[in-house]
Design a protein around this motif. Structure first.
Motif, PDB file in Angstrom:
ATOM      1  N   CYS A 112      78.401 -77.078  59.087  1.00  0.00           N
ATOM      2  CA  CYS A 112      79.406 -77.498  58.104  1.00  0.00           C
ATOM      3  C   CYS A 112      79.751 -78.961  58.363  1.00  0.00           C
ATOM      4  O   CYS A 112      79.619 -79.453  59.473  1.00  0.00           O
ATOM      5  CB  CYS A 112      80.656 -76.632  58.183  1.00  0.00           C
ATOM      6  N   ILE A 113      80.172 -79.619  57.325  1.00  0.00           N
ATOM      7  CA  ILE A 113      80.555 -81.020  57.426  1.00  0.00           C
ATOM      8  C   ILE A 113      82.047 -81.103  57.185  1.00  0.00           C
ATOM      9  O   ILE A 113      82.556 -80.580  56.190  1.00  0.00           O
ATOM     10  CB  ILE A 113      79.778 -81.878  56.409  1.00  0.00           C
ATOM     11  N   ILE A 114      82.752 -81.740  58.104  1.00  0.00           N
ATOM     12  CA  ILE A 114      84.200 -81.872  58.004  1.00  0.00           C
ATOM     13  C   ILE A 114      84.527 -83.268  57.518  1.00  0.00           C
ATOM     14  O   ILE A 114      83.990 -84.251  58.034  1.00  0.00           O
ATOM     15  CB  ILE A 114      84.856 -81.586  59.374  1.00  0.00           C
ATOM     16  N   GLY A 115      85.405 -83.361  56.514  1.00  0.00           N
ATOM     17  CA  GLY A 115      85.781 -84.670  55.972  1.00  0.00           C
ATOM     18  C   GLY A 115      84.592 -85.358  55.335  1.00  0.00           C
ATOM     19  O   GLY A 115      83.829 -84.755  54.598  1.00  0.00           O
ATOM     20  N   LYS A 116      84.398 -86.640  55.658  1.00  0.00           N
ATOM     21  CA  LYS A 116      83.286 -87.409  55.103  1.00  0.00           C
ATOM     22  C   LYS A 116      82.002 -87.239  55.914  1.00  0.00           C
ATOM     23  O   LYS A 116      80.969 -87.796  55.581  1.00  0.00           O
ATOM     24  CB  LYS A 116      83.656 -88.887  55.027  1.00  0.00           C
ATOM     25  N   GLY A 117      82.083 -86.508  57.019  1.00  0.00           N
ATOM     26  CA  GLY A 117      80.893 -86.234  57.807  1.00  0.00           C
ATOM     27  C   GLY A 117      80.466 -87.349  58.732  1.00  0.00           C
ATOM     28  O   GLY A 117      79.347 -87.349  59.221  1.00  0.00           O
ATOM     29  N   ALA A 118      81.350 -88.294  59.018  1.00  0.00           N
ATOM     30  CA  ALA A 118      80.989 -89.441  59.854  1.00  0.00           C
ATOM     31  C   ALA A 118      80.518 -89.026  61.245  1.00  0.00           C
ATOM     32  O   ALA A 118      79.672 -89.690  61.837  1.00  0.00           O
ATOM     33  CB  ALA A 118      82.169 -90.403  59.962  1.00  0.00           C
ATOM     34  N   ASP A 119      81.034 -87.930  61.787  1.00  0.00           N
ATOM     35  CA  ASP A 119      80.658 -87.479  63.130  1.00  0.00           C
ATOM     36  C   ASP A 119      79.683 -86.311  63.104  1.00  0.00           C
ATOM     37  O   ASP A 119      79.417 -85.696  64.125  1.00  0.00           O
ATOM     38  CB  ASP A 119      81.915 -87.054  63.908  1.00  0.00           C
ATOM     39  N   TYR A 120      79.129 -86.005  61.950  1.00  0.00           N
ATOM     40  CA  TYR A 120      78.246 -84.844  61.808  1.00  0.00           C
ATOM     41  C   TYR A 120      76.943 -85.035  62.569  1.00  0.00           C
ATOM     42  O   TYR A 120      76.304 -86.077  62.478  1.00  0.00           O
ATOM     43  CB  TYR A 120      77.951 -84.601  60.324  1.00  0.00           C
ATOM     44  N   LYS A 121      76.552 -84.030  63.372  1.00  0.00           N
ATOM     45  CA  LYS A 121      75.314 -84.099  64.149  1.00  0.00           C
ATOM     46  C   LYS A 121      74.455 -82.863  63.910  1.00  0.00           C
ATOM     47  O   LYS A 121      73.537 -82.595  64.663  1.00  0.00           O
ATOM     48  CB  LYS A 121      75.647 -84.201  65.634  1.00  0.00           C
ATOM     49  N   GLY A 122      74.763 -82.090  62.895  1.00  0.00           N
ATOM     50  CA  GLY A 122      74.063 -80.838  62.630  1.00  0.00           C
ATOM     51  C   GLY A 122      72.711 -81.034  61.978  1.00  0.00           C
ATOM     52  O   GLY A 122      72.120 -82.108  62.029  1.00  0.00           O
ATOM     53  N   THR A 123      72.241 -79.983  61.322  1.00  0.00           N
ATOM     54  CA  THR A 123      70.871 -79.991  60.796  1.00  0.00           C
ATOM     55  C   THR A 123      70.777 -80.009  59.276  1.00  0.00           C
ATOM     56  O   THR A 123      69.685 -80.038  58.735  1.00  0.00           O
ATOM     57  CB  THR A 123      70.127 -78.748  61.307  1.00  0.00           C
ATOM     58  N   ILE A 124      71.898 -79.991  58.568  1.00  0.00           N
ATOM     59  CA  ILE A 124      71.864 -79.996  57.106  1.00  0.00           C
ATOM     60  C   ILE A 124      71.411 -81.369  56.613  1.00  0.00           C
ATOM     61  O   ILE A 124      71.947 -82.394  57.010  1.00  0.00           O
ATOM     62  CB  ILE A 124      73.262 -79.672  56.516  1.00  0.00           C
ATOM     63  N   SER A 125      70.391 -81.394  55.763  1.00  0.00           N
ATOM     64  CA  SER A 125      69.871 -82.675  55.266  1.00  0.00           C
ATOM     65  C   SER A 125      69.652 -82.664  53.762  1.00  0.00           C
ATOM     66  O   SER A 125      68.898 -83.467  53.242  1.00  0.00           O
ATOM     67  CB  SER A 125      68.570 -83.024  55.989  1.00  0.00           C
ATOM     68  N   VAL A 126      70.314 -81.724  53.070  1.00  0.00           N
ATOM     69  CA  VAL A 126      70.269 -81.683  51.610  1.00  0.00           C
ATOM     70  C   VAL A 126      71.707 -81.535  51.091  1.00  0.00           C
ATOM     71  O   VAL A 126      72.571 -80.983  51.770  1.00  0.00           O
ATOM     72  CB  VAL A 126      69.406 -80.509  51.071  1.00  0.00           C
ATOM     73  N   THR A 127      71.928 -82.027  49.876  1.00  0.00           N
ATOM     74  CA  THR A 127      73.249 -81.920  49.265  1.00  0.00           C
ATOM     75  C   THR A 127      73.481 -80.491  48.785  1.00  0.00           C
ATOM     76  O   THR A 127      72.560 -79.665  48.793  1.00  0.00           O
ATOM     77  CB  THR A 127      73.369 -82.872  48.060  1.00  0.00           C
ATOM     78  N   LYS A 128      74.692 -80.208  48.345  1.00  0.00           N
ATOM     79  CA  LYS A 128      75.016 -78.875  47.822  1.00  0.00           C
ATOM     80  C   LYS A 128      74.091 -78.486  46.675  1.00  0.00           C
ATOM     81  O   LYS A 128      73.743 -77.324  46.508  1.00  0.00           O
ATOM     82  CB  LYS A 128      76.468 -78.825  47.334  1.00  0.00           C
ATOM     83  N   SER A 129      73.676 -79.487  45.892  1.00  0.00           N
ATOM     84  CA  SER A 129      72.802 -79.202  44.748  1.00  0.00           C
ATOM     85  C   SER A 129      71.314 -79.209  45.112  1.00  0.00           C
ATOM     86  O   SER A 129      70.460 -79.072  44.245  1.00  0.00           O
ATOM     87  CB  SER A 129      73.083 -80.201  43.621  1.00  0.00           C
TER      88      SER A 129
END
Length: 131
Positions: free
Chosen positions: A99-116
């Motif tokens: 999951c991405i919290i806020g604007k995702g500035a600290d995101y280190k996960g594996t999601i690399s596609v938008t919701k669409s």
């Protein structure tokens, strides 16, 4: 958190009991040391203290009281999972969270596609949009 209470470093980790990660890719790094508690392991991993790599996870051997700090986690290529009753695996939530919290500035996960379903733009690219 109240006054005088120290924050428990384990809150930053997802625990999976009786699991160890085995590196197939030899370039992945591991460092081990005898430590009495998982809390001590977590604190060192969170601070990257004494490590030559960013710590993404650690495995604690309950039998030998040995901490294994890992430069990888269960989502890293070149790693396999091994059931092991002596170990508990602790992975930094920042690296396994989807999951991405806020604007995702600290995101280190594996999601690399938008919701669409559109592929995300690389951070080092200014095309098609400027940052």
């Amino acid at each position: 958190e109240g006054k005088g209470k120290k924050r428990n470093s384990l809150h930053d980790f997802k625990k999976t009991g009786e699991l160890m990660l085995i590196k197939v890719n030899k370039t992945l790094e591991v460092k081990t040391k005898l430590l009495n508690t998982t809390e001590q392991c977590a604190k060192r991993c969170s601070r990257n203290k004494g490590l030559s790599f960013p710590c993404k996870a650690f495995a604690y051997d309950r039998v030998t009281k040995r901490c294994h700090w890992l430069s990888f986690n269960s989502l890293t290529n070149g790693v396999r999972k091994k059931q092991d009753h002596a170990f508990d695996l602790y992975e930094k939530k920042d690296y396994v969270r989807n999951c991405i919290i806020g604007k995702g500035a600290d995101y280190k996960g594996t999601i690399s596609v938008t919701k669409s379903g559109i592929q995300c733009q690389a951070w080092n690219s200014m095309i098609p949009h400027e940052h």
